[in-house]
Design a protein around this motif. Structure first.
Motif, PDB file in Angstrom:
ATOM      1  N   ILE A   1       3.497  -5.604  -6.779  1.00  0.00           N
ATOM      2  CA  ILE A   1       3.624  -6.923  -7.409  1.00  0.00           C
ATOM      3  C   ILE A   1       4.462  -6.854  -8.680  1.00  0.00           C
ATOM      4  O   ILE A   1       5.271  -7.738  -8.952  1.00  0.00           O
ATOM      5  N   ARG A   2       4.273  -5.780  -9.424  1.00  0.00           N
ATOM      6  CA  ARG A   2       4.931  -5.676 -10.740  1.00  0.00           C
ATOM      7  C   ARG A   2       5.306  -4.223 -11.003  1.00  0.00           C
ATOM      8  O   ARG A   2       4.429  -3.347 -11.020  1.00  0.00           O
ATOM      9  N   GLN A   3       6.582  -3.948 -11.213  1.00  0.00           N
ATOM     10  CA  GLN A   3       7.027  -2.595 -11.516  1.00  0.00           C
ATOM     11  C   GLN A   3       6.523  -2.184 -12.900  1.00  0.00           C
ATOM     12  O   GLN A   3       6.713  -2.900 -13.887  1.00  0.00           O
ATOM     13  N   ASP A   4       5.850  -1.040 -12.931  1.00  0.00           N
ATOM     14  CA  ASP A   4       5.261  -0.567 -14.177  1.00  0.00           C
ATOM     15  C   ASP A   4       5.257   0.957 -14.122  1.00  0.00           C
ATOM     16  O   ASP A   4       4.611   1.541 -13.251  1.00  0.00           O
ATOM     17  N   GLN A   5       5.954   1.604 -15.049  1.00  0.00           N
ATOM     18  CA  GLN A   5       6.091   3.054 -15.004  1.00  0.00           C
ATOM     19  C   GLN A   5       4.752   3.766 -15.129  1.00  0.00           C
ATOM     20  O   GLN A   5       4.491   4.751 -14.434  1.00  0.00           O
ATOM     21  N   GLN A   6       3.893   3.253 -16.013  1.00  0.00           N
ATOM     22  CA  GLN A   6       2.592   3.883 -16.208  1.00  0.00           C
ATOM     23  C   GLN A   6       1.743   3.791 -14.947  1.00  0.00           C
ATOM     24  O   GLN A   6       1.102   4.770 -14.531  1.00  0.00           O
ATOM     25  N   LEU A   7       1.736   2.621 -14.313  1.00  0.00           N
ATOM     26  CA  LEU A   7       0.967   2.462 -13.085  1.00  0.00           C
ATOM     27  C   LEU A   7       1.574   3.255 -11.936  1.00  0.00           C
ATOM     28  O   LEU A   7       0.851   3.778 -11.076  1.00  0.00           O
ATOM     29  N   ALA A   8       2.904   3.335 -11.899  1.00  0.00           N
ATOM     30  CA  ALA A   8       3.565   4.110 -10.850  1.00  0.00           C
ATOM     31  C   ALA A   8       3.179   5.584 -10.944  1.00  0.00           C
ATOM     32  O   ALA A   8       2.934   6.250  -9.927  1.00  0.00           O
ATOM     33  N   SER A   9       3.100   6.103 -12.149  1.00  0.00           N
ATOM     34  CA  SER A   9       2.674   7.482 -12.354  1.00  0.00           C
ATOM     35  C   SER A   9       1.224   7.675 -11.911  1.00  0.00           C
ATOM     36  O   SER A   9       0.875   8.664 -11.256  1.00  0.00           O
ATOM     37  N   ALA A  10       0.365   6.699 -12.262  1.00  0.00           N
ATOM     38  CA  ALA A  10      -1.037   6.766 -11.848  1.00  0.00           C
ATOM     39  C   ALA A  10      -1.168   6.693 -10.334  1.00  0.00           C
ATOM     40  O   ALA A  10      -2.009   7.371  -9.735  1.00  0.00           O
ATOM     41  N   ALA A  11      -0.325   5.886  -9.695  1.00  0.00           N
ATOM     42  CA  ALA A  11      -0.351   5.773  -8.234  1.00  0.00           C
ATOM     43  C   ALA A  11       0.015   7.091  -7.571  1.00  0.00           C
ATOM     44  O   ALA A  11      -0.565   7.472  -6.545  1.00  0.00           O
ATOM     45  N   ARG A  12       0.979   7.825  -8.141  1.00  0.00           N
ATOM     46  CA  ARG A  12       1.336   9.136  -7.594  1.00  0.00           C
ATOM     47  C   ARG A  12       0.164  10.109  -7.724  1.00  0.00           C
ATOM     48  O   ARG A  12      -0.115  10.894  -6.802  1.00  0.00           O
ATOM     49  N   SER A  13      -0.541  10.033  -8.836  1.00  0.00           N
ATOM     50  CA  SER A  13      -1.722  10.883  -9.021  1.00  0.00           C
ATOM     51  C   SER A  13      -2.817  10.523  -8.021  1.00  0.00           C
ATOM     52  O   SER A  13      -3.507  11.404  -7.484  1.00  0.00           O
ATOM     53  N   ALA A  14      -2.985   9.226  -7.770  1.00  0.00           N
ATOM     54  CA  ALA A  14      -3.987   8.791  -6.794  1.00  0.00           C
ATOM     55  C   ALA A  14      -3.627   9.292  -5.399  1.00  0.00           C
ATOM     56  O   ALA A  14      -4.513   9.691  -4.620  1.00  0.00           O
TER      57      ALA A  14
END
Length: 235
Positions: free
Chosen positions: A200-213
């Motif tokens: 929904i929304r590009q966010d570098q911090q969330l993208a990094s967290a998603a890779r960790s997940a």
């Protein structure tokens, strides 16, 4: 499983009581409250109209006539002042922007001497084994989503103080751990929530967290138990 979350409140229930379950969701706990004493009257309240409809269907299927459900905001309960003997709430205060406003409304509808019973999660005390760097990073991303939605993932830390500030007395708090879902299931939920958020929304911090997940999901099994702060208090 959900019915077990009401265990700390059950000793306070007596025949003839009027009970409100604030933030009842689909009504699983509400139904357990409605069969804990006889006679008893239990009203489940939730802001989500769809959830209330599902709760009513569950009550019909279970043939529990002591419960009813209504859609309403927790900050504005459609009840007269001093009209309720016990207010119960599970997994609500950590999701609302103004938990003290909700507690003030609970105090309004409770009769003098009535009981408040609230259960609120505290992710800072959740038990996760193994708790790797990827687990920590993924959960930080999830907590960020939680805060952006207006909630507090660590609300359990503060709930007893909030209850005191709302004017309640004889406040008692106890931490209880529930293994409500598995370690891998939690990982999959966090991965799905973060993936949806960055779609929904590009966010570098969330993208990094998603890779960790993503890494967490693929790194095997473990143990998870959530911490719930259970608070009992008197109006």
């Amino acid at each position: 499983m959900l019915e077990g979350y009401a265990g700390f409140a059950l000793p306070r229930l007596e025949p003839g009581m009027r009970v409100v379950d604030v933030g009842c969701g689909r009504g699983a706990i509400t139904l357990s409250l409605g069969t804990a004493a006889h006679p008893i009257s239990v009203l489940g309240v939730d802001a989500d109209v769809a959830e209330v409809a599902l709760a009513r269907k569950s009550a019909e299927r279970a043939r529990v006539s002591t419960v009813d459900f209504i859609a309403a905001c927790p900050e504005g309960l459609p009840l007269p002042s001093s009209s309720v003997d016990l207010v119960f709430s599970h997994a609500l205060l950590e999701h609302v922007p103004q938990p003290q406003a909700v507690l003030a409304e609970c105090a309004r509808v409770l009769r003098p001497g009535g009981t408040l019973a609230v259960s609120t999660s505290d992710w800072s005390k959740a038990k996760l084994r193994p708790k790797t760097a990827n687990v920590d990073a993924a959960l930080r991303g999830r907590h960020l989503l939680h805060r952006r939605a207006g909630g507090d993932p660590f609300a359990g830390r503060h709930v007893a103080d909030w209850v005191v500030r709302a004017g309640f007395r004889d406040v008692r708090a106890k931490a209880r751990f529930h293994a409500e879902i598995g370690y891998r299931e939690l990982a999959e939920r966090v991965e799905a929530e973060l993936a949806e958020a960055i779609h929904i929304r590009q966010d570098q911090q969330l993208a990094s967290a998603a890779r960790s997940a993503w890494m967490w999901v693929r790194n095997g099994n473990g143990e998870f138990a959530q911490c719930w702060m259970e608070v009992l208090a008197t109006r």
